[in-house]
Design a protein around this motif. Structure first.
Motif, PDB file in Angstrom:
ATOM      1  N   UNK A 149      12.670  21.669 -52.234  1.00 24.21           N
ATOM      2  CA  UNK A 149      11.334  21.091 -53.095  1.00 24.21           C
ATOM      3  C   UNK A 149      10.679  20.670 -51.610  1.00 24.21           C
ATOM      4  N   UNK A 150       9.224  20.962 -51.656  1.00 24.32           N
ATOM      5  CA  UNK A 150       8.458  20.390 -50.631  1.00 24.32           C
ATOM      6  C   UNK A 150       8.123  18.973 -50.773  1.00 24.32           C
ATOM      7  N   UNK A 151       7.768  18.115 -49.898  1.00 28.16           N
ATOM      8  CA  UNK A 151       7.337  16.980 -49.827  1.00 28.16           C
ATOM      9  C   UNK A 151       6.306  16.654 -50.974  1.00 28.16           C
ATOM     10  N   UNK A 152       5.356  17.468 -51.244  1.00 28.83           N
ATOM     11  CA  UNK A 152       4.331  17.054 -52.259  1.00 28.83           C
ATOM     12  C   UNK A 152       4.782  17.174 -53.629  1.00 28.83           C
ATOM     13  N   UNK A 153       5.880  18.034 -53.718  1.00 24.62           N
ATOM     14  CA  UNK A 153       6.440  18.341 -55.008  1.00 24.62           C
ATOM     15  C   UNK A 153       7.209  17.184 -55.293  1.00 24.62           C
ATOM     16  N   UNK A 154       8.020  16.713 -54.498  1.00 21.46           N
ATOM     17  CA  UNK A 154       8.760  15.341 -54.896  1.00 21.46           C
ATOM     18  C   UNK A 154       7.674  14.087 -54.894  1.00 21.46           C
ATOM     19  N   UNK A 155       6.758  14.143 -54.242  1.00 25.32           N
ATOM     20  CA  UNK A 155       5.879  13.091 -54.406  1.00 25.32           C
ATOM     21  C   UNK A 155       5.143  12.911 -55.834  1.00 25.32           C
ATOM     22  N   UNK A 156       4.767  14.255 -56.049  1.00 28.01           N
ATOM     23  CA  UNK A 156       3.961  14.524 -57.469  1.00 28.01           C
ATOM     24  C   UNK A 156       5.012  14.021 -58.568  1.00 28.01           C
ATOM     25  N   UNK A 157       6.302  14.362 -58.262  1.00 29.93           N
ATOM     26  CA  UNK A 157       7.066  14.178 -59.636  1.00 29.93           C
ATOM     27  C   UNK A 157       7.219  12.445 -59.610  1.00 29.93           C
ATOM     28  N   UNK A 158       7.239  11.861 -58.585  1.00 31.41           N
ATOM     29  CA  UNK A 158       7.192  10.514 -58.646  1.00 31.41           C
ATOM     30  C   UNK A 158       6.109   9.771 -59.216  1.00 31.41           C
ATOM     31  N   UNK A 159       4.831  10.308 -58.548  1.00 28.09           N
ATOM     32  CA  UNK A 159       3.622   9.947 -59.233  1.00 28.09           C
ATOM     33  C   UNK A 159       3.509  10.182 -60.709  1.00 28.09           C
ATOM     34  N   UNK A 160       4.024  11.325 -61.116  1.00 24.39           N
ATOM     35  CA  UNK A 160       3.892  11.388 -62.586  1.00 24.39           C
ATOM     36  C   UNK A 160       4.831  10.367 -63.279  1.00 24.39           C
ATOM     37  N   UNK A 161       6.102  10.058 -62.506  1.00 28.73           N
ATOM     38  CA  UNK A 161       6.676   8.973 -63.343  1.00 28.73           C
ATOM     39  C   UNK A 161       6.086   7.640 -63.302  1.00 28.73           C
ATOM     40  N   UNK A 162       5.395   7.329 -62.363  1.00 33.37           N
ATOM     41  CA  UNK A 162       4.471   6.109 -62.201  1.00 33.37           C
ATOM     42  C   UNK A 162       3.405   5.919 -63.122  1.00 33.37           C
ATOM     43  N   UNK A 163       2.934   7.072 -63.447  1.00 29.40           N
ATOM     44  CA  UNK A 163       1.838   7.209 -64.606  1.00 29.40           C
ATOM     45  C   UNK A 163       2.406   6.829 -65.808  1.00 29.40           C
ATOM     46  N   UNK A 164       3.724   7.479 -66.142  1.00 29.94           N
ATOM     47  CA  UNK A 164       4.308   7.417 -67.311  1.00 29.94           C
ATOM     48  C   UNK A 164       4.697   6.000 -67.606  1.00 29.94           C
ATOM     49  N   UNK A 165       5.530   5.374 -66.579  1.00 27.87           N
ATOM     50  CA  UNK A 165       6.169   4.337 -66.711  1.00 27.87           C
ATOM     51  C   UNK A 165       5.321   3.016 -66.381  1.00 27.87           C
ATOM     52  N   UNK A 166       4.581   3.045 -65.269  1.00 24.27           N
ATOM     53  CA  UNK A 166       3.504   1.973 -64.849  1.00 24.27           C
ATOM     54  C   UNK A 166       2.416   1.890 -65.214  1.00 24.27           C
ATOM     55  N   UNK A 167       2.012   3.254 -65.756  1.00 29.41           N
ATOM     56  CA  UNK A 167       0.695   3.259 -66.112  1.00 29.41           C
ATOM     57  C   UNK A 167      -0.574   3.274 -64.898  1.00 29.41           C
ATOM     58  N   UNK A 168      -0.259   3.618 -63.852  1.00 29.98           N
ATOM     59  CA  UNK A 168      -0.920   3.528 -62.660  1.00 29.98           C
ATOM     60  C   UNK A 168      -1.189   5.117 -61.966  1.00 29.98           C
ATOM     61  N   UNK A 169      -2.542   5.263 -61.377  1.00 25.81           N
ATOM     62  CA  UNK A 169      -2.525   6.474 -60.946  1.00 25.81           C
ATOM     63  C   UNK A 169      -3.234   6.367 -59.401  1.00 25.81           C
ATOM     64  N   UNK A 170      -3.463   7.378 -58.943  1.00 25.15           N
ATOM     65  CA  UNK A 170      -3.831   7.502 -57.355  1.00 25.15           C
ATOM     66  C   UNK A 170      -5.138   6.810 -57.074  1.00 25.15           C
ATOM     67  N   UNK A 171      -5.308   5.965 -56.019  1.00 27.32           N
ATOM     68  CA  UNK A 171      -6.471   5.157 -55.875  1.00 27.32           C
ATOM     69  C   UNK A 171      -6.478   5.180 -54.451  1.00 27.32           C
ATOM     70  N   UNK A 172      -7.652   4.384 -53.827  1.00 32.13           N
ATOM     71  CA  UNK A 172      -7.707   4.097 -52.395  1.00 32.13           C
ATOM     72  C   UNK A 172      -6.848   3.036 -52.032  1.00 32.13           C
ATOM     73  N   UNK A 173      -6.609   3.289 -50.653  1.00 33.21           N
ATOM     74  CA  UNK A 173      -5.529   2.247 -50.168  1.00 33.21           C
ATOM     75  C   UNK A 173      -6.287   1.205 -49.212  1.00 33.21           C
ATOM     76  N   UNK A 174      -5.563  -0.167 -49.073  1.00 26.39           N
ATOM     77  CA  UNK A 174      -5.953  -1.287 -48.103  1.00 26.39           C
ATOM     78  C   UNK A 174      -4.987  -1.391 -47.221  1.00 26.39           C
TER      79      UNK A 174
END
Ligand code: DC
Length: 244
Positions: free
Chosen positions: A214-239
């Motif tokens: 799997x490419x890095x981006x695919x794995x990252x996207x899998x975790x981001x999808x889980x984060x959205x589902x479980x934590x209700x959070x999505x991509x944002x800007x960083x500090x």
């Protein structure tokens, strides 16, 4: 609690993936392995035998380890700046010498007690804030932050992990031998999984992700999808962030 625990064996992709997930969500990214590495580096520097568990334990309790976001003057690919006191050890803790003893250091129960406590405090502080935390290690989902609402366990075959570590070491200018890297990883896997305290294993409620093929981006996207589902959070800007 906004906490994502990412565990897995050496070179399974935890730090690359965890860093990008942290960046994407604007969460603090914290790789707990740097603390074990800093202790291993310090005992080599002080000429302490890694088998002297009491002396090694004392170093873990007293060592002033600092972790902070890299500044603009440090554009060398680092994910974080690791300090021992004033000394920048970001790259020296990644040397083959540290690699060869860090698993033994991490199996020391006094070391684990000292470092787990610090890691848990960092996780609770940042995980209960708005920003959240991505913590990466071997025992985050099982011991450091068992209450993390999202746990991920990354897997990849030994040969693939050896290949990745070999490329990483070569790119940093270290002399590396693939067969030796593979044997070192096999030995570290055994120590990390076989130790009595907090052995490497997936939490019962961890999402297991195979990173081989799997490419890095695919794995990252899998975790981001889980984060959205479980934590209700999505991509944002960083500090910027910094730990004492
Ligand atoms: O992920 P790494 O290779 O930088 O980790 C270095 C060592 O520290 C490795 O032997 C496993 C150990 N470690 C651990 O036991 N628990 C953690 N939470 C993180 C790392």
């Amino acid at each position: 609690m906004n906490a994502i625990a990412i565990d897995g064996p050496a070179a399974s992709g935890k730090s690359t993936v965890g860093f990008l997930v942290g960046q994407s969500l604007g969460f603090l990214y914290f790789d707990t392995g740097v603390m074990y590495r800093a202790v291993a580096w310090a005992i080599l520097d002080r000429g302490i035998n890694s088998a002297d568990s009491e002396a090694v334990g004392r170093v873990a309790e007293e060592l002033p380890i600092g972790v902070s976001a890299p500044s603009d003057e440090e554009p060398d690919g680092r994910q974080a700046t690791i300090l021992i006191g004033e000394l920048d050890v970001t790259w020296s803790i990644r040397s083959p010498e540290v690699d060869s003893i860090v698993s033994v250091v991490a199996a020391n129960s006094q070391v684990r007690q000292a470092l787990t406590q610090k890691q848990r405090l960092i996780g609770l502080e940042h995980g209960s804030g708005e920003a959240g935390v991505v913590m990466v290690g071997r025992d985050i989902g099982t011991v450091v932050l068992p209450e993390a609402p999202l746990k991920v366990y990354l897997e990849a075959p030994l040969e693939e992990r050896a290949r990745r570590r070999f490329i990483e070491l070569s790119q940093r200018g270290n002399e590396a031998n693939l067969a030796k890297v593979l044997e070192d990883l096999r030995r570290r896997d055994q120590i990390d999984s076989g130790r009595a305290v907090a052995p490497l294993r997936p939490a019962h409620n961890a999402h297991r992700i195979q990173t081989y093929g799997a490419t890095i981006q695919v794995v990252v996207n899998q975790i981001l999808a889980l984060a959205e589902k479980v934590l209700g959070v999505g991509p944002t800007s960083t500090g910027n962030w910094s730990l004492p």
